[in-house]
Design a protein around this motif. Structure first.
Motif, PDB file in Angstrom:
ATOM      1  N   LYS A 661     -26.226  -0.300 -38.263  1.00  0.00           N
ATOM      2  CA  LYS A 661     -25.780  -1.420 -37.437  1.00  0.00           C
ATOM      3  C   LYS A 661     -25.395  -0.958 -36.039  1.00  0.00           C
ATOM      4  O   LYS A 661     -25.670  -1.643 -35.045  1.00  0.00           O
ATOM      5  N   LYS A 665     -27.298  -2.062 -32.576  1.00  0.00           N
ATOM      6  CA  LYS A 665     -26.546  -2.670 -31.477  1.00  0.00           C
ATOM      7  C   LYS A 665     -26.712  -1.894 -30.177  1.00  0.00           C
ATOM      8  O   LYS A 665     -26.871  -2.491 -29.108  1.00  0.00           O
ATOM      9  N   HIS A 666     -26.679  -0.562 -30.267  1.00  0.00           N
ATOM     10  CA  HIS A 666     -26.614   0.254 -29.058  1.00  0.00           C
ATOM     11  C   HIS A 666     -27.930   0.962 -28.713  1.00  0.00           C
ATOM     12  O   HIS A 666     -28.098   1.423 -27.585  1.00  0.00           O
TER      13      HIS A 666
END
Length: 898
Positions: A661, A665-666
């Motif tokens: 996750k 996200k990054h």
């Protein structure tokens, strides 16, 4: 606080608070006990005693007392505030915010609680709440400068820069004309520069420039003033003024590359991709020639033209640039010029130039066209450059020949051994590379960088024990693990984790990867103290930059590598789970009584040996610390040195999803993120999430072999699933069937046809052929031989003399290793793997993995290493064969060279 107490005890309560603030914890405890002796149920005193105990590392007692205090006085804002402080100390920020909000319900105008709440909101990026809290603080205390600035920064972080400007202008309206006094000139100047940067962000460029000029006398940082001014002039297209100001800045610092970039923008000769027309190149050339006459000692003004010049002009400029650096002996010359190798044709020109210089120095003693003789070291650094050049181009024989000649020329230069080590690493001889790095380290035992390079080479060769012994030479008190962890030495932990992963030691690998993740959590935590400090010291521009950096913290390479490594470990753990207790008992029951007894004795001995080693290491580090500092420091013992507890997870895929996750996200544009997403979700039977990963892979790079694998595997999985019965499953099935024609590769084609088309498109690429072969075997296991033949029919232009094969890619060592493992593991064909190994041994002569004829894997056993420069390669063999632990073979090397 303490209002319900009699005067004497109320004064004692104030003493507790003061003692806590001044860190006189024993004094505070004494005062708390005195109050509790008379009033044992006083909630605020119990809470303050708990808070004091928390600072003395007695957390269990602290939580017990604070909760008891809150239970006895639920309507006390002090008890709620203290409870929040306790949670904050344990990084439980969300719980702390809840406590602060409860405290504010009781005392809504408490400035201390509001301030603490605002810090947590900034830390957690609760920007709406941050704005509200800072507004409340400003309302309560409008004569405090920090409240105005904090309110403006809150609006800026909340993407409302224009409102932040209005607040700062309102604040300026409250100060007198002669403000600031001498003691606050720097802080006020920083605030003005921050306001101007906000105006620039709002695109009020003319107003920003006007404000800048109006406040010139109040801005102390004159360099930032000029840089802001010239940036605004360029954006406003005031080119003549910008050009003059950039010339002023260059006179202050003629080696600042950003100033040259700005100067090119101001004269209209700048391109983001460095693509220029012929007329623009001529203008740039004349510009830099005039600058070179003006700044004769600047290296930047000579280096930058190499990026845009072409052909003969590039060669002449490169010639004039490298000659003085070769004479001077600059080891970083190749690193400086290596970006040019990405531009077509420039690597060939540089090779031709350096060979001409080498030939001229050998024959005439000097550079072409010059009468003066060069010092002997010039030939050394020319050979040094050429060795790195051939290494970059994958011509390892030539690279080793040049570096060996350099070592023969001057055997005492450490850089030569480091570069030879790097060449051997690229060529695939990791053991020899480790030995050469150790030779370099032994030549200067005080050089930490060379020591670190040696540790890295040892870890790449999976010599973990040697690497650990070498690493502790530069750690505090000679203690390895805790010191390297405390120093956040992430390169070591990543290299060590990779080594353990290659050795199938998943526990230790996970321990190293998760240590990197903890470092990032600590870095994120470190920003907390700056929320109040930066507002107080008015370092506002730097503060905002720091917050933006923290927001993208997990997108950096070290975290991405650690997260990918951890996810791979968890996938391996899921695919090959460790044996359960019942399975071990079943195996034990099959053994004879004598075998059971021997096995139990062996296990007990291993456990006791591991325990003794851990205790000995801890005792040794404590003794060293005691001898150095004069007192004994008891260091924490690692209760899980081998990471065995990390392997005892109920659901490895659930643990892996936590890190996935963060990657999604990054690092959404990283191909590996979505490959891992597919691998995880296909194992978890999450069909839609797997499909989402496939779509992302096709968006990023549809021609990548991994993207092709995931596409074929997904739809093959769908075809093999039973017809759905539940309505929700039918809906998913219908969606996927409708989406399938959207993939151009699958439109009106079967999976086998799509696989064949992919091969036709990428038939000259080894890894694409491997992906096609793997999918062919998956779709039709009966075609195993065809799939293997497809891989073995691949061509490599290293040995190809046929001009028709000029477009065929050059194989990479790591790809060929992956193919060999695939043939052995996935295809389960040891004969094919052996044939592939023999073929690659002819391509990669220095590879220990494939046992090439010139690798240390062969030469160490026979001592007949074919030497391009006999004494040097013989020394290389000695280093490879005998260097273990911290044994230094430099003396042997010198004897052989002499």
């Amino acid at each position: 606080m303490g209002a319900s107490l009699p005067p004497k005890e109320a004064n004692l309560f104030k003493l507790i608070v003061k003692s806590y603030e001044t860190k006189q914890y024993k004094k505070g405890l004494k005062a708390a006990d005195a109050i509790l002796k008379k009033f044992p149920n006083h909630g605020e005193t119990l809470s303050m005693k708990g808070l004091t105990l928390n600072c003395m590392d007695r957390k269990a007692e602290a939580y017990e007392l604070v909760r008891l205090g809150l239970k006895n006085d639920l309507k006390s804002h002090v008890c709620w505030h203290v409870y929040g402080l306790l949670y904050r100390s344990d990084r439980e920020y969300r719980e702390a915010i809840k406590c602060y909000r409860n405290a504010l319900r009781i005392d809504p105008d408490n400035i201390e609680i509001l301030r603490d709440l605002s810090l947590l909101q900034a830390q957690m990026r609760d920007l709406m709440g941050f704005v509200e809290t800072r507004q409340q603080l400003l309302t309560l205390k409008p004569n405090h400068r920090m409240n105005w600035i904090g309110f403006a920064v809150a609006h800026h972080l909340n993407s409302n820069a224009s409102k932040a400007v209005d607040i700062l202008e309102a604040y300026e309206g409250t100060v007198e004309d002669d403000y600031p006094p001498d003691g606050e000139r720097c802080e006020h100047g920083e605030m003005l520069l921050y306001k101007i940067s906000l105006l620039e962000e709002c695109n009020y460029l003319a107003k920003a420039l006007e404000e800048l000029k109006k406040n010139e006398s109040k801005i102390v940082d004159k360099l930032s003033y000029k840089e802001h001014q010239v940036s605004l002039l360029v954006k406003l297209d005031h080119r003549e003024e910008a050009e003059k100001l950039y010339m002023t800045l260059l006179s202050m610092n003629p080696d600042n590359y950003r100033y040259y970039e700005g100067l090119q923008k101001s004269v209209g000769l700048y391109s983001e991709n460095s693509q220029y027309q012929a007329s623009e190149v001529e203008q740039l050339e004349s510009l830099y020639k005039s600058l070179e006459r003006q700044y004769t000692r600047s290296s930047a003004v000579k280096r930058i033209p190499l990026d845009f010049l072409l052909g003969k002009k590039f060669r002449d400029a490169a010639d004039s640039y490298v000659r003085p650096l070769l004479t001077k002996g600059v080891p970083s010359l190749f690193s400086d010029l290596s970006p040019l190798y990405d531009q077509p044709g420039k690597a060939d020109i540089l090779e031709q130039l350096m060979l001409e210089l080498e030939n001229s120095i050998r024959t005439t003693g000097g550079f072409p066209g010059r009468m003066e003789n060069e010092p002997p070291s010039t030939l050394l650094w020319t050979l040094f450059y050429l060795a790195q050049h051939y290494d970059r181009r994958g011509q390892y024989d030539l690279a080793l020949r040049k570096i060996d000649e350099s070592i023969e020329h001057t055997p005492t230069v450490i850089d030569l051994y480091s570069v030879k080590s790097r060449i051997l690493k690229h060529a695939g001889d990791l053991v020899a590379a480790s030995a050469l790095a150790d030779e370099a380290r032994c030549m200067d035992l005080a050089d930490r960088y060379v020591n670190s390079e040696c540790v890295k080479r040892m870890l790449q060769a999976d010599q973990v024990t040697m690497a650990e012994k070498t690493a502790i030479l530069f750690t505090k008190d000679g203690e390895q693990h805790n010191s390297l962890y405390d120093m956040q030495c992430m390169w070591y932990e990543l290299a060590s984790g990779d080594s353990y992963f290659r050795q199938k030691d998943l526990g230790r690998a996970l321990k190293k990867y998760l240590a990197v993740e903890k470092h990032y959590a600590d870095i994120n935590e470190d920003q907390f103290d700056f929320h109040s400090y930066c507002l107080r010291k008015m370092t506002l521009r730097t503060y905002v930059e720091m917050l933006k950096f923290q927001d993208r913290l997990h997108s950096y390479a070290y975290f991405r590598k650690a997260a990918i490594g951890a996810i791979r470990c968890y996938i391996q753990l899921y695919d090959f789970p460790s044996k359960s207790t019942s399975e071990e008992e079943d195996e034990m029951s099959k053994l004879s009584p004598s075998q059971k007894k021997k096995l139990k004795q062996k296990q007990k001995k291993a456990e006791s040996r591991a325990k003794k080693e851990t205790e000995a290491k801890s005792e040794e580090s404590n003794v060293i610390a005691a001898s150095k500092s004069g007192k004994r420091n008891v260091k924490p013992i690692d209760l899980d040195p081998n990471g065995e507890k990390l392997l005892q997870v109920e659901d490895p895929l659930l643990e892996a999803t936590k890190y996935l996750k963060l990657l999604q996200k990054h690092s959404p544009d990283c191909l590996q993120t979505h490959v891992l997403s597919f691998e995880l979700n296909i194992r978890k039977q999450k069909i839609l999430l797997s499909y989402q990963a496939v779509k992302q892979l096709q968006r990023l790079d549809a021609d990548n072999p991994d993207s092709h694998r995931c596409l074929i595997r997904f739809f093959h999985k769908m075809e093999s699933l039973p017809v759905p019965v539940a309505d929700s499953d039918k809906l998913i099935w219908a969606v996927l069937e409708a989406e399938r024609p959207g993939f151009s590769q699958l439109h009106e084609k079967s999976l086998i046809e799509a696989n064949s088309n992919f091969l036709e498109k990428h038939k000259d690429s080894l890894m694409h052929r491997v992906a096609v072969a793997e999918m062919l075997y998956l779709l039709d296991p009966s075609k195993k031989e065809d799939a293997i033949r497809l891989i073995q029919d691949s061509s490599n232009n290293l040995l190809s003399t046929n001009l028709a094969l000029a477009s065929v890619e050059e194989w990479k060592l790591k790809d060929c290793i992956a193919v060999h493992q695939l043939l052995g593991d996935t295809f389960n064909d040891s004969d094919a793997a052996l044939r592939w190994k023999g073929r690659c041994a002819d391509y990669f002569l220095y590879s220990t993995y494939f046992e090439g004829t010139r690798s240390s894997a062969i030469s160490n056993s026979t001592y007949n290493h074919i030497s391009l420069n006999g004494p040097i390669d013989a020394a290389h063999n000695v280093g490879s064969a005998s260097s273990n632990g911290n044994i230094c073979t430099t003396e042997k090397l010198k004897e052989l060279v002499v």
